[in-house]
Design a protein around this motif. Structure first.
Motif, PDB file in Angstrom:
ATOM      1  N   TRP A   6       0.838  -1.194   0.000  1.00  0.00           N
ATOM      2  CA  TRP A   6       0.000   0.000   0.000  1.00  0.00           C
ATOM      3  C   TRP A   6       0.874   1.245   0.000  1.00  0.00           C
ATOM      4  O   TRP A   6       0.545   2.254  -0.621  1.00  0.00           O
ATOM      5  N   ALA A   7       2.031   1.177   0.658  1.00  0.00           N
ATOM      6  CA  ALA A   7       2.945   2.317   0.710  1.00  0.00           C
ATOM      7  C   ALA A   7       3.418   2.719  -0.674  1.00  0.00           C
ATOM      8  O   ALA A   7       3.733   3.880  -0.915  1.00  0.00           O
ATOM      9  N   ASP A   8       3.458   1.773  -1.619  1.00  0.00           N
ATOM     10  CA  ASP A   8       3.883   2.086  -2.981  1.00  0.00           C
ATOM     11  C   ASP A   8       2.931   3.047  -3.679  1.00  0.00           C
ATOM     12  O   ASP A   8       3.297   3.682  -4.652  1.00  0.00           O
ATOM     13  N   THR A   9       1.683   3.139  -3.194  1.00  0.00           N
ATOM     14  CA  THR A   9       0.697   3.989  -3.848  1.00  0.00           C
ATOM     15  C   THR A   9       0.546   5.348  -3.182  1.00  0.00           C
ATOM     16  O   THR A   9      -0.138   6.216  -3.708  1.00  0.00           O
ATOM     17  N   LEU A  10       1.161   5.540  -2.020  1.00  0.00           N
ATOM     18  CA  LEU A  10       0.991   6.787  -1.273  1.00  0.00           C
ATOM     19  C   LEU A  10       1.741   7.942  -1.914  1.00  0.00           C
ATOM     20  O   LEU A  10       2.832   7.776  -2.445  1.00  0.00           O
ATOM     21  N   THR A  11       1.152   9.115  -1.829  1.00  0.00           N
ATOM     22  CA  THR A  11       1.781  10.341  -2.320  1.00  0.00           C
ATOM     23  C   THR A  11       2.192  11.194  -1.124  1.00  0.00           C
ATOM     24  O   THR A  11       1.776  10.945   0.016  1.00  0.00           O
ATOM     25  N   ALA A  12       2.965  12.229  -1.371  1.00  0.00           N
ATOM     26  CA  ALA A  12       3.359  13.147  -0.302  1.00  0.00           C
ATOM     27  C   ALA A  12       2.116  13.778   0.336  1.00  0.00           C
ATOM     28  O   ALA A  12       2.066  13.964   1.552  1.00  0.00           O
ATOM     29  N   ALA A  13       1.099  14.078  -0.462  1.00  0.00           N
ATOM     30  CA  ALA A  13      -0.136  14.661   0.082  1.00  0.00           C
ATOM     31  C   ALA A  13      -0.828  13.673   1.022  1.00  0.00           C
ATOM     32  O   ALA A  13      -1.355  14.070   2.069  1.00  0.00           O
ATOM     33  N   ASP A  14      -0.829  12.383   0.668  1.00  0.00           N
ATOM     34  CA  ASP A  14      -1.407  11.360   1.552  1.00  0.00           C
ATOM     35  C   ASP A  14      -0.664  11.341   2.885  1.00  0.00           C
ATOM     36  O   ASP A  14      -1.270  11.254   3.954  1.00  0.00           O
ATOM     37  N   LEU A  15       0.656  11.402   2.820  1.00  0.00           N
ATOM     38  CA  LEU A  15       1.468  11.350   4.037  1.00  0.00           C
ATOM     39  C   LEU A  15       1.303  12.613   4.870  1.00  0.00           C
ATOM     40  O   LEU A  15       1.265  12.552   6.098  1.00  0.00           O
ATOM     41  N   ASP A  16       1.179  13.761   4.210  1.00  0.00           N
ATOM     42  CA  ASP A  16       0.950  15.013   4.934  1.00  0.00           C
ATOM     43  C   ASP A  16      -0.340  14.943   5.751  1.00  0.00           C
ATOM     44  O   ASP A  16      -0.436  15.542   6.819  1.00  0.00           O
ATOM     45  N   ALA A  17      -1.343  14.213   5.252  1.00  0.00           N
ATOM     46  CA  ALA A  17      -2.644  14.125   5.915  1.00  0.00           C
ATOM     47  C   ALA A  17      -2.628  13.213   7.149  1.00  0.00           C
ATOM     48  O   ALA A  17      -3.549  13.267   7.966  1.00  0.00           O
ATOM     49  N   LEU A  18      -1.601  12.383   7.309  1.00  0.00           N
ATOM     50  CA  LEU A  18      -1.518  11.494   8.465  1.00  0.00           C
ATOM     51  C   LEU A  18      -1.130  12.276   9.718  1.00  0.00           C
ATOM     52  O   LEU A  18      -0.409  13.263   9.640  1.00  0.00           O
ATOM     53  N   ALA A  19      -1.588  11.794  10.859  1.00  0.00           N
ATOM     54  CA  ALA A  19      -1.220  12.414  12.134  1.00  0.00           C
ATOM     55  C   ALA A  19       0.261  12.171  12.421  1.00  0.00           C
ATOM     56  O   ALA A  19       0.811  11.130  12.033  1.00  0.00           O
ATOM     57  N   GLY A  20       0.882  13.105  13.087  1.00  0.00           N
ATOM     58  CA  GLY A  20       2.280  12.955  13.474  1.00  0.00           C
ATOM     59  C   GLY A  20       2.433  11.900  14.560  1.00  0.00           C
ATOM     60  O   GLY A  20       1.485  11.578  15.278  1.00  0.00           O
ATOM     61  N   ALA A  21       3.619  11.349  14.678  1.00  0.00           N
ATOM     62  CA  ALA A  21       3.919  10.343  15.693  1.00  0.00           C
ATOM     63  C   ALA A  21       5.154  10.772  16.473  1.00  0.00           C
ATOM     64  O   ALA A  21       5.926  11.608  16.012  1.00  0.00           O
ATOM     65  N   SER A  22       5.332  10.174  17.641  1.00  0.00           N
ATOM     66  CA  SER A  22       6.539  10.439  18.425  1.00  0.00           C
ATOM     67  C   SER A  22       7.443   9.212  18.370  1.00  0.00           C
ATOM     68  O   SER A  22       6.975   8.096  18.145  1.00  0.00           O
ATOM     69  N   PHE A  23       8.724   9.425  18.574  1.00  0.00           N
ATOM     70  CA  PHE A  23       9.678   8.314  18.587  1.00  0.00           C
ATOM     71  C   PHE A  23       9.264   7.267  19.618  1.00  0.00           C
ATOM     72  O   PHE A  23       9.406   6.083  19.401  1.00  0.00           O
ATOM     73  N   ASP A  24       8.760   7.733  20.766  1.00  0.00           N
ATOM     74  CA  ASP A  24       8.392   6.818  21.841  1.00  0.00           C
ATOM     75  C   ASP A  24       7.188   5.946  21.490  1.00  0.00           C
ATOM     76  O   ASP A  24       7.015   4.882  22.074  1.00  0.00           O
ATOM     77  N   GLY A  25       6.355   6.381  20.533  1.00  0.00           N
ATOM     78  CA  GLY A  25       5.164   5.617  20.159  1.00  0.00           C
ATOM     79  C   GLY A  25       5.384   4.654  19.013  1.00  0.00           C
ATOM     80  O   GLY A  25       4.460   3.941  18.611  1.00  0.00           O
ATOM     81  N   VAL A  26       6.590   4.605  18.470  1.00  0.00           N
ATOM     82  CA  VAL A  26       6.888   3.741  17.327  1.00  0.00           C
ATOM     83  C   VAL A  26       7.467   2.428  17.827  1.00  0.00           C
ATOM     84  O   VAL A  26       8.295   2.400  18.729  1.00  0.00           O
ATOM     85  N   GLU A  27       7.008   1.318  17.233  1.00  0.00           N
ATOM     86  CA  GLU A  27       7.459  -0.006  17.647  1.00  0.00           C
ATOM     87  C   GLU A  27       8.086  -0.756  16.486  1.00  0.00           C
ATOM     88  O   GLU A  27       7.832  -0.438  15.313  1.00  0.00           O
ATOM     89  N   ARG A  28       8.863  -1.769  16.832  1.00  0.00           N
ATOM     90  CA  ARG A  28       9.455  -2.648  15.824  1.00  0.00           C
ATOM     91  C   ARG A  28       8.323  -3.230  14.971  1.00  0.00           C
ATOM     92  O   ARG A  28       7.309  -3.651  15.484  1.00  0.00           O
ATOM     93  N   GLY A  29       8.497  -3.212  13.647  1.00  0.00           N
ATOM     94  CA  GLY A  29       7.489  -3.718  12.724  1.00  0.00           C
ATOM     95  C   GLY A  29       6.599  -2.647  12.126  1.00  0.00           C
ATOM     96  O   GLY A  29       5.952  -2.866  11.111  1.00  0.00           O
ATOM     97  N   ASP A  30       6.556  -1.458  12.754  1.00  0.00           N
ATOM     98  CA  ASP A  30       5.740  -0.367  12.208  1.00  0.00           C
ATOM     99  C   ASP A  30       6.297   0.104  10.874  1.00  0.00           C
ATOM    100  O   ASP A  30       7.511   0.115  10.660  1.00  0.00           O
ATOM    101  N   LEU A  31       5.398   0.498   9.992  1.00  0.00           N
ATOM    102  CA  LEU A  31       5.780   1.146   8.742  1.00  0.00           C
ATOM    103  C   LEU A  31       5.669   2.643   8.999  1.00  0.00           C
ATOM    104  O   LEU A  31       4.619   3.121   9.443  1.00  0.00           O
ATOM    105  N   ILE A  32       6.752   3.379   8.759  1.00  0.00           N
ATOM    106  CA  ILE A  32       6.757   4.813   9.055  1.00  0.00           C
ATOM    107  C   ILE A  32       7.096   5.624   7.808  1.00  0.00           C
ATOM    108  O   ILE A  32       7.704   5.121   6.870  1.00  0.00           O
TER     109      ILE A  32
END
Length: 117
Positions: A6-32
């Protein structure tokens, strides 16, 4: 579809629309998706275009990421590692590393890519 496909189809505008994340909330296996501070060719600080990667480890406040896509012009999603090494060898260039370590102070934007609907 998987998040990586699915990441292959995302555009910069799609990514801009996502909520921000913190380093502390990211886990092994997450796609960022992230934008990184780096030096430009003129040695001035610049912000990269989005890069998408899978978190393969977390340690000491940093994220180890396997880059699966760069939204920068001229960067295609990586093919198989052997094919990339062969193409790079044929062109006389070294293959860029696929794994990177992201330090908190060098990342300006960080987002977790949700599963496809």
């Amino acid at each position: 579809p998987s998040r990586a496909k699915w990441a292959d189809t995302l555009t910069a505008a799609d990514l801009d629309a996502l909520a921000g994340a913190s380093f502390d909330g990211v886990e092994r296996g997450d796609l960022i998706a992230y934008k990184q501070l780096e030096l430009g060719s003129d040695m001035a600080p610049a912000l990269s275009a989005y890069r998408i990667g899978r978190v393969i480890g977390t340690a000491d406040g940093a994220l180890d990421v396997r880059v699966v896509r760069r939204l920068e012009p001229g960067h295609e999603p990586p093919a198989g590692r052997r094919a990339g090494q062969r193409r790079a060898g044929l062109r006389g260039e070294q293959e860029p590393p696929a794994d990177v370590r992201l330090e908190r102070q060098h990342v300006a934007t960080l987002k977790v890519v949700p599963r496809a609907h």
